[in-house]
Design a protein around this motif. Structure first.
Motif, PDB file in Angstrom:
ATOM      1  N   MET A   1     -26.877  54.658   9.315  1.00 25.71           N
ATOM      2  CA  MET A   1     -25.695  54.530   9.991  1.00 25.71           C
ATOM      3  C   MET A   1     -24.735  53.971   8.865  1.00 25.71           C
ATOM      4  SD  MET A   1     -25.863  56.087  12.699  1.00 25.71           S
ATOM      5  CE  MET A   1     -24.308  55.663  13.868  1.00 25.71           C
ATOM      6  N   ALA A   2     -25.015  52.967   8.112  1.00 22.63           N
ATOM      7  CA  ALA A   2     -23.877  52.498   7.174  1.00 22.63           C
ATOM      8  C   ALA A   2     -23.898  53.234   6.018  1.00 22.63           C
ATOM      9  CB  ALA A   2     -24.754  51.286   6.658  1.00 22.63           C
ATOM     10  N   GLN A   3     -24.609  54.533   5.925  1.00 21.28           N
ATOM     11  CA  GLN A   3     -24.236  55.329   4.681  1.00 21.28           C
ATOM     12  C   GLN A   3     -23.139  56.331   5.002  1.00 21.28           C
ATOM     13  OE1 GLN A   3     -27.927  57.302   4.004  1.00 21.28           O
ATOM     14  NE2 GLN A   3     -29.025  55.393   3.006  1.00 21.28           N
ATOM     15  N   GLY A   4     -22.706  57.255   4.046  1.00 24.31           N
ATOM     16  CA  GLY A   4     -21.822  58.139   4.381  1.00 24.31           C
ATOM     17  C   GLY A   4     -20.800  58.112   3.490  1.00 24.31           C
ATOM     18  N   ALA A   5     -20.684  58.943   2.333  1.00 25.08           N
ATOM     19  CA  ALA A   5     -19.344  58.789   1.267  1.00 25.08           C
ATOM     20  C   ALA A   5     -18.058  58.981   1.987  1.00 25.08           C
ATOM     21  CB  ALA A   5     -19.590  59.640   0.308  1.00 25.08           C
ATOM     22  N   ASP A   6     -18.183  59.897   3.060  1.00 30.11           N
ATOM     23  CA  ASP A   6     -16.794  60.331   3.813  1.00 30.11           C
ATOM     24  C   ASP A   6     -16.316  59.492   4.900  1.00 30.11           C
ATOM     25  OD1 ASP A   6     -18.158  62.624   6.401  1.00 30.11           O
ATOM     26  OD2 ASP A   6     -18.944  60.969   5.322  1.00 30.11           O
ATOM     27  N   ARG A   7     -17.108  58.362   4.895  1.00 29.32           N
ATOM     28  CA  ARG A   7     -16.853  57.315   6.034  1.00 29.32           C
ATOM     29  C   ARG A   7     -15.891  56.198   5.774  1.00 29.32           C
ATOM     30  NH1 ARG A   7     -18.037  59.965  10.612  1.00 29.32           N
ATOM     31  NH2 ARG A   7     -19.902  61.084  10.469  1.00 29.32           N
ATOM     32  N   SER A   8     -14.664  55.926   5.911  1.00 28.28           N
ATOM     33  CA  SER A   8     -13.801  55.018   5.797  1.00 28.28           C
ATOM     34  C   SER A   8     -14.732  53.512   5.926  1.00 28.28           C
ATOM     35  CB  SER A   8     -12.696  54.796   6.507  1.00 28.28           C
ATOM     36  OG  SER A   8     -12.937  54.556   7.911  1.00 28.28           O
TER      37      SER A   8
ATOM     38  N   GLY B   1     -23.629  65.107  13.715  1.00 29.12           N
ATOM     39  CA  GLY B   1     -24.212  65.282  15.059  1.00 29.12           C
ATOM     40  C   GLY B   1     -25.555  64.375  15.021  1.00 29.12           C
ATOM     41  N   GLU B   2     -26.108  64.001  14.178  1.00 29.45           N
ATOM     42  CA  GLU B   2     -27.066  62.958  14.148  1.00 29.45           C
ATOM     43  C   GLU B   2     -26.353  61.638  14.591  1.00 29.45           C
ATOM     44  OE1 GLU B   2     -30.596  64.791  11.189  1.00 29.45           O
ATOM     45  OE2 GLU B   2     -28.817  64.004  10.318  1.00 29.45           O
ATOM     46  N   ARG B   3     -25.641  61.328  13.783  1.00 28.31           N
ATOM     47  CA  ARG B   3     -24.749  59.929  13.853  1.00 28.31           C
ATOM     48  C   ARG B   3     -24.481  59.850  15.498  1.00 28.31           C
ATOM     49  NH1 ARG B   3     -22.602  57.053   9.989  1.00 28.31           N
ATOM     50  NH2 ARG B   3     -22.941  57.604   7.865  1.00 28.31           N
ATOM     51  N   ALA B   4     -24.053  60.933  16.104  1.00 28.82           N
ATOM     52  CA  ALA B   4     -23.403  61.081  17.381  1.00 28.82           C
ATOM     53  C   ALA B   4     -24.861  60.798  18.221  1.00 28.82           C
ATOM     54  CB  ALA B   4     -22.873  62.103  17.800  1.00 28.82           C
ATOM     55  N   ASP B   5     -25.860  61.434  17.918  1.00 28.94           N
ATOM     56  CA  ASP B   5     -27.159  61.157  18.870  1.00 28.94           C
ATOM     57  C   ASP B   5     -27.800  59.788  18.735  1.00 28.94           C
ATOM     58  OD1 ASP B   5     -26.802  63.723  19.660  1.00 28.94           O
ATOM     59  OD2 ASP B   5     -28.407  64.454  17.881  1.00 28.94           O
ATOM     60  N   VAL B   6     -27.363  59.199  17.329  1.00 33.31           N
ATOM     61  CA  VAL B   6     -28.152  57.799  17.257  1.00 33.31           C
ATOM     62  C   VAL B   6     -27.176  56.911  18.174  1.00 33.31           C
ATOM     63  CG1 VAL B   6     -28.016  55.671  15.892  1.00 33.31           C
ATOM     64  CG2 VAL B   6     -29.032  58.209  14.913  1.00 33.31           C
ATOM     65  N   MET B   7     -25.721  57.085  18.341  1.00 31.67           N
ATOM     66  CA  MET B   7     -24.850  56.212  19.308  1.00 31.67           C
ATOM     67  C   MET B   7     -25.167  56.706  20.616  1.00 31.67           C
ATOM     68  SD  MET B   7     -23.119  54.435  16.927  1.00 31.67           S
ATOM     69  CE  MET B   7     -22.606  53.583  18.510  1.00 31.67           C
ATOM     70  N   ARG B   8     -25.365  57.681  21.069  1.00 30.71           N
ATOM     71  CA  ARG B   8     -25.502  57.961  22.361  1.00 30.71           C
ATOM     72  C   ARG B   8     -26.963  57.527  22.741  1.00 30.71           C
ATOM     73  NH1 ARG B   8     -25.629  64.075  24.045  1.00 30.71           N
ATOM     74  NH2 ARG B   8     -25.121  63.286  25.978  1.00 30.71           N
ATOM     75  N   ALA B   9     -28.085  57.497  22.012  1.00 28.43           N
ATOM     76  CA  ALA B   9     -29.308  56.936  22.368  1.00 28.43           C
ATOM     77  C   ALA B   9     -29.117  55.318  22.478  1.00 28.43           C
ATOM     78  CB  ALA B   9     -30.294  57.100  21.134  1.00 28.43           C
ATOM     79  N   ALA B  10     -28.285  54.724  21.376  1.00 30.55           N
ATOM     80  CA  ALA B  10     -28.046  53.308  21.543  1.00 30.55           C
ATOM     81  C   ALA B  10     -27.747  53.001  22.750  1.00 30.55           C
ATOM     82  CB  ALA B  10     -27.243  52.960  20.437  1.00 30.55           C
TER      83      ALA B  10
END
Length: 198
Positions: free
Chosen positions: A178-185, A146-155
Motif C-alpha cells: 500500500m506504500a508503493q505506487g509511483a503515481d501516488r502523492s 482496484g486492489e488497493r480499494a479492496d484492501v481498504m474495504r477489507a480493512a
C-alpha cells in the motif's frame, strides 16, 4: 427485424442515460411482443436497466416472471447474477447469497463480496475481499487501483467487526504494497498507510 431495431434503440437510450424510456421499450416487448427464449433474453436486459435505475423490485419481477428451463448457459448465468443483485439491493442478503451457492468464477466472488458488504456482514465481507486479493501481496508488482480499494474495504470490514487478528494479518501482507505506487502523492500514500494500520 423491427423488434431487434427496437432493442438497439433501447441500448442507445441507456447510453444517453434515459433509463426510464429504455425500460419502457423493453417492458413493452417483454409483455406484448415476445415469447419463449427471446422474451427471457429481453427480460434479462430489462432487469439490468432496472438495477442501473435503482429499481431492484422491478428487476426481480422481470427475471422471476420469465423463467424458462431451457436457456443458453450465458443467459442463465446473467439472469442468476442479476437476480442475486436485485435480492441484495432489496436487503434480502441470505437469499441473494443462497442463489450463488454452487457457482464459481471471478464475477461470482465479486458479487458475493459486494452482497456481504451491502448487508453489513463486515467480517465475512472482509474475508471475501481478502480471498479476491489472493496472492497479490507477493512479488514486486504494485497493486492496481482496484486492489488497493479492496484492501481498504477489507480493512474497514475487519475494523467494523472488531476482528483484530484478521486486521493484523491483512496489515502484515499488504502494508508494504500500500506504500508503493509511483503515481501516488506522498500525502495520499501517508493517508493510505495510516488507514491500513488502524
Amino acid at each position: 427485424r423491427g423488434d431487434e431495431i427496437t432493442r438497439l434503440l433501447a441500448d442507445r437510450l441507456v447510453e444517453l442515460d434515459l433509463l426510464d424510456k429504455a425500460g419502457e421499450i423493453l417492458q413493452y416487448q417483454m409483455v406484448r411482443r415476445l415469447t419463449g427464449a427471446a422474451r427471457s433474453t429481453v427480460a434479462t436486459r430489462l432487469a439490468m436497466i432496472q438495477l442501473m435505475n435503482g429499481k431492484p423490485a422491478e428487476a426481480l419481477q422481470a427475471i422471476v416472471s420469465t423463467r424458462l428451463a431451457e436457456l443458453p448457459a450465458d443467459v442463465k448465468r446473467a439472469r442468476l447474477l442479476l437476480e442475486s443483485k436485485a435480492l441484495a439491493d432489496l436487503s434480502r442478503t441470505d437469499q441473494a447469497l443462497d442463489l450463488l451457492e454452487g457457482e464459481s468464477g471471478p464475477e461470482i466472488d465479486r458479487l458475493g463480496a459486494d452482497i456481504l458488504w451491502h448487508g453489513r456482514r463486515w467480517r465475512e465481507a472482509g474475508e471475501a475481499l481478502e480471498r479476491i486479493l489472493g496472492e497479490s501481496w507477493r512479488g514486486q508488482a504494485p497493486l492496481g487501483d482496484g486492489e488497493r480499494a479492496d484492501v481498504m474495504r477489507a480493512a474497514i470490514g475487519y475494523v467494523m467487526s472488531d476482528e483484530a487478528l484478521s486486521l493484523d494479518r491483512l496489515r502484515t501482507k499488504f502494508a508494504a504494497k500500500m506504500a508503493q505506487g509511483a503515481d501516488r502523492s506522498e500525502e495520499h500514500t501517508s493517508e493510505l498507510q495510516s488507514r491500513i494500520t488502524i
